[in-house]
Design a protein around this motif. Structure first.
Motif, PDB file in Angstrom:
ATOM      1  N   PHE A 175      55.982  29.454  60.017  1.00 41.43           N
ATOM      2  CA  PHE A 175      57.348  29.952  59.867  1.00 41.43           C
ATOM      3  C   PHE A 175      58.420  28.872  60.005  1.00 41.43           C
ATOM      4  O   PHE A 175      59.499  29.016  59.455  1.00 41.43           O
ATOM      5  CB  PHE A 175      57.629  31.061  60.893  1.00 41.43           C
ATOM      6  CG  PHE A 175      57.264  32.437  60.423  1.00 41.43           C
ATOM      7  CD1 PHE A 175      56.077  32.701  59.767  1.00 41.43           C
ATOM      8  CD2 PHE A 175      58.120  33.492  60.650  1.00 41.43           C
ATOM      9  CE1 PHE A 175      55.753  33.970  59.338  1.00 41.43           C
ATOM     10  CE2 PHE A 175      57.812  34.774  60.234  1.00 41.43           C
ATOM     11  CZ  PHE A 175      56.625  35.016  59.574  1.00 41.43           C
ATOM     12  N   ASP A 176      58.148  27.833  60.761  1.00 44.43           N
ATOM     13  CA  ASP A 176      59.194  26.850  61.050  1.00 44.43           C
ATOM     14  C   ASP A 176      58.931  25.469  60.463  1.00 44.43           C
ATOM     15  O   ASP A 176      59.628  24.515  60.792  1.00 44.43           O
ATOM     16  CB  ASP A 176      59.391  26.746  62.569  1.00 44.43           C
ATOM     17  CG  ASP A 176      59.881  28.060  63.139  1.00 44.43           C
ATOM     18  OD1 ASP A 176      60.876  28.598  62.625  1.00 44.43           O
ATOM     19  OD2 ASP A 176      59.255  28.564  64.093  1.00 44.43           O
ATOM     20  N   ILE A 177      57.962  25.381  59.566  1.00 40.71           N
ATOM     21  CA  ILE A 177      57.705  24.110  58.890  1.00 40.71           C
ATOM     22  C   ILE A 177      58.571  24.077  57.635  1.00 40.71           C
ATOM     23  O   ILE A 177      58.494  24.974  56.798  1.00 40.71           O
ATOM     24  CB  ILE A 177      56.215  23.956  58.512  1.00 40.71           C
ATOM     25  CG1 ILE A 177      55.334  24.007  59.758  1.00 40.71           C
ATOM     26  CG2 ILE A 177      56.003  22.648  57.737  1.00 40.71           C
ATOM     27  CD1 ILE A 177      53.844  24.051  59.463  1.00 40.71           C
ATOM     28  N   GLN A 178      59.396  23.062  57.531  1.00 38.03           N
ATOM     29  CA  GLN A 178      60.245  22.927  56.350  1.00 38.03           C
ATOM     30  C   GLN A 178      59.462  22.137  55.309  1.00 38.03           C
ATOM     31  O   GLN A 178      59.305  20.924  55.432  1.00 38.03           O
ATOM     32  CB  GLN A 178      61.567  22.245  56.685  1.00 38.03           C
ATOM     33  CG  GLN A 178      62.543  22.294  55.538  1.00 38.03           C
ATOM     34  CD  GLN A 178      63.951  21.931  55.967  1.00 38.03           C
ATOM     35  OE1 GLN A 178      64.380  22.277  57.054  1.00 38.03           O
ATOM     36  NE2 GLN A 178      64.660  21.241  55.096  1.00 38.03           N
ATOM     37  N   ALA A 179      58.970  22.839  54.307  1.00 39.65           N
ATOM     38  CA  ALA A 179      58.164  22.220  53.257  1.00 39.65           C
ATOM     39  C   ALA A 179      59.010  21.223  52.459  1.00 39.65           C
ATOM     40  O   ALA A 179      60.221  21.405  52.289  1.00 39.65           O
ATOM     41  CB  ALA A 179      57.598  23.287  52.328  1.00 39.65           C
ATOM     42  N   ALA A 180      58.365  20.193  51.970  1.00 40.68           N
ATOM     43  CA  ALA A 180      59.040  19.180  51.160  1.00 40.68           C
ATOM     44  C   ALA A 180      59.739  19.842  49.974  1.00 40.68           C
ATOM     45  O   ALA A 180      59.158  20.696  49.295  1.00 40.68           O
ATOM     46  CB  ALA A 180      58.028  18.151  50.673  1.00 40.68           C
ATOM     47  N   GLY A 181      60.976  19.445  49.762  1.00 42.08           N
ATOM     48  CA  GLY A 181      61.734  19.963  48.625  1.00 42.08           C
ATOM     49  C   GLY A 181      62.506  21.245  48.917  1.00 42.08           C
ATOM     50  O   GLY A 181      63.182  21.764  48.032  1.00 42.08           O
ATOM     51  N   PHE A 182      62.416  21.756  50.138  1.00 43.81           N
ATOM     52  CA  PHE A 182      63.113  22.997  50.497  1.00 43.81           C
ATOM     53  C   PHE A 182      64.163  22.719  51.560  1.00 43.81           C
ATOM     54  O   PHE A 182      63.980  21.882  52.430  1.00 43.81           O
ATOM     55  CB  PHE A 182      62.119  24.052  51.006  1.00 43.81           C
ATOM     56  CG  PHE A 182      61.204  24.556  49.933  1.00 43.81           C
ATOM     57  CD1 PHE A 182      61.567  25.632  49.140  1.00 43.81           C
ATOM     58  CD2 PHE A 182      59.987  23.942  49.692  1.00 43.81           C
ATOM     59  CE1 PHE A 182      60.734  26.097  48.139  1.00 43.81           C
ATOM     60  CE2 PHE A 182      59.143  24.397  48.693  1.00 43.81           C
ATOM     61  CZ  PHE A 182      59.521  25.477  47.908  1.00 43.81           C
ATOM     62  N   ASN A 183      65.272  23.469  51.499  1.00 40.55           N
ATOM     63  CA  ASN A 183      66.360  23.297  52.455  1.00 40.55           C
ATOM     64  C   ASN A 183      66.139  24.064  53.749  1.00 40.55           C
ATOM     65  O   ASN A 183      66.808  23.794  54.743  1.00 40.55           O
ATOM     66  CB  ASN A 183      67.690  23.769  51.845  1.00 40.55           C
ATOM     67  CG  ASN A 183      68.084  22.944  50.653  1.00 40.55           C
ATOM     68  OD1 ASN A 183      67.802  21.768  50.596  1.00 40.55           O
ATOM     69  ND2 ASN A 183      68.732  23.576  49.693  1.00 40.55           N
ATOM     70  N   ASN A 184      65.258  25.057  53.718  1.00 43.65           N
ATOM     71  CA  ASN A 184      65.068  25.928  54.861  1.00 43.65           C
ATOM     72  C   ASN A 184      63.595  26.269  55.043  1.00 43.65           C
ATOM     73  O   ASN A 184      62.733  25.758  54.322  1.00 43.65           O
ATOM     74  CB  ASN A 184      65.919  27.195  54.708  1.00 43.65           C
ATOM     75  CG  ASN A 184      67.377  26.930  54.994  1.00 43.65           C
ATOM     76  OD1 ASN A 184      67.716  26.481  56.088  1.00 43.65           O
ATOM     77  ND2 ASN A 184      68.243  27.187  54.040  1.00 43.65           N
TER      78      ASN A 184
ATOM     79  N   VAL B  88      53.281  25.087  48.789  1.00 48.12           N
ATOM     80  CA  VAL B  88      53.455  23.689  49.175  1.00 48.12           C
ATOM     81  C   VAL B  88      52.766  23.419  50.513  1.00 48.12           C
ATOM     82  O   VAL B  88      52.081  22.405  50.678  1.00 48.12           O
ATOM     83  CB  VAL B  88      54.954  23.304  49.224  1.00 48.12           C
ATOM     84  CG1 VAL B  88      55.157  21.932  49.838  1.00 48.12           C
ATOM     85  CG2 VAL B  88      55.568  23.370  47.819  1.00 48.12           C
ATOM     86  N   LEU B  89      52.925  24.330  51.458  1.00 46.34           N
ATOM     87  CA  LEU B  89      52.343  24.136  52.784  1.00 46.34           C
ATOM     88  C   LEU B  89      50.803  24.205  52.770  1.00 46.34           C
ATOM     89  O   LEU B  89      50.161  23.633  53.636  1.00 46.34           O
ATOM     90  CB  LEU B  89      52.892  25.182  53.772  1.00 46.34           C
ATOM     91  CG  LEU B  89      54.363  25.034  54.125  1.00 46.34           C
ATOM     92  CD1 LEU B  89      54.824  26.214  54.955  1.00 46.34           C
ATOM     93  CD2 LEU B  89      54.631  23.719  54.842  1.00 46.34           C
ATOM     94  N   SER B  90      50.246  24.879  51.790  1.00 51.50           N
ATOM     95  CA  SER B  90      48.783  25.013  51.739  1.00 51.50           C
ATOM     96  C   SER B  90      48.110  23.832  51.075  1.00 51.50           C
ATOM     97  O   SER B  90      46.883  23.729  51.046  1.00 51.50           O
ATOM     98  CB  SER B  90      48.384  26.312  51.021  1.00 51.50           C
ATOM     99  OG  SER B  90      48.729  26.245  49.660  1.00 51.50           O
ATOM    100  N   ARG B  91      48.888  22.910  50.524  1.00 53.58           N
ATOM    101  CA  ARG B  91      48.304  21.734  49.853  1.00 53.58           C
ATOM    102  C   ARG B  91      47.901  20.685  50.851  1.00 53.58           C
ATOM    103  O   ARG B  91      48.373  20.464  51.880  1.00 53.58           O
ATOM    104  CB  ARG B  91      49.295  21.139  48.879  1.00 53.58           C
ATOM    105  CG  ARG B  91      49.477  22.031  47.688  1.00 53.58           C
ATOM    106  CD  ARG B  91      50.362  21.380  46.669  1.00 53.58           C
ATOM    107  NE  ARG B  91      50.510  22.303  45.569  1.00 53.58           N
ATOM    108  CZ  ARG B  91      51.438  22.212  44.675  1.00 53.58           C
ATOM    109  NH1 ARG B  91      52.308  21.245  44.710  1.00 53.58           N
ATOM    110  NH2 ARG B  91      51.519  23.086  43.705  1.00 53.58           N
TER     111      ARG B  91
END
Length: 155
Positions: A28-37, A152-155
Motif C-alpha cells: 500500500f505504501d510503496i511508490q512505484a516508479a513513474g507514479f506520483n502516489n 509495476v510492483l510485481s516486476r
C-alpha cells in the motif's frame, strides 16, 4: 437511466473492494516508479472525493475523519504526510460504508436539480446524477492507476 447509474456505482465499488482486499497491505505504501502516489493514497483519494460530494449526491453530511482532506485531497502526496494514514482495514470499512450509501440511493434523487450547480474546474454539474456519474469515471481512473501500480510492483 438513474437506476443504471446506481447499479453501475454499486458494481464499480464492489470491484474496488474486491481488488483492495486482495492487495497485501505491505504494498500500500510503496511508490512505484513513474507514479506520483501510492495505492493507499489512491484509495483514500477515491473515498475522500465520494464523501466530498455526499451532501449533494446523498443529501447527507460527511462521514469521514477530517484528516482525510490533508492526506487525500487533490495535490497531496504521501511524502508530505506528517501523521499516520488509515490502515487497509479502515479504508475497506470506509469503502464498504460508501457502498451502503450508494445502495440506499433511489433513482428519483439523482434527477433533482441542485440548488447551486457544482463546479469543478471547467466542469459544471446540475444534478446529483451528473455528479455521481463523474465520481464513477474518477474511481475508474484511480482503479486503473492502482492496477498499473500493482503490475509495476510485481516486476
Amino acid at each position: 437511466m438513474s437506476e443504471m447509474i446506481i447499479n453501475t456505482a454499486k458494481t464499480g465499488r464492489q470491484l474496488v473492494l474486491q481488488q483492495v482486499k486482495a492487495i497485501p497491505e505491505e504494498l500500500f505504501d510503496i511508490q512505484a516508479a513513474g507514479f506520483n502516489n501510492t495505492i493507499r493514497w489512491n484509495l483514500g483519494h477515491m473515498i475522500y472525493w465520494m464523501d466530498k460530494y455526499s451532501p449533494l449526491v446523498f443529501g447527507s453530511p460527511s462521514a469521514i475523519p477530517d484528516s482525510y482532506e490533508a492526506l487525500f485531497n487533490t495535490g497531496t502526496k504521501p511524502l508530505d504526510w506528517t501523521f499516520n494514514p488509515p490502515s487497509k482495514e479502515e479504508l475497506v470499512e470506509m469503502l464498504t460504508a460508501q457502498l451502503s450509501r450508494i445502495s440506499d440511493l433511489v433513482p428519483e434523487m439523482l434527477g433533482e436539480k441542485l440548488s447551486n450547480p457544482f463546479s469543478l474546474g471547467p466542469f459544471q454539474f446540475s444534478t446529483p446524477g451528473e455528479l455521481l456519474n463523474f465520481t464513477l469515471i474518477h474511481e475508474a481512473f484511480h482503479l486503473g492507476t492502482i492496477s498499473s501500480q500493482l503490475k509495476v510492483l510485481s516486476r
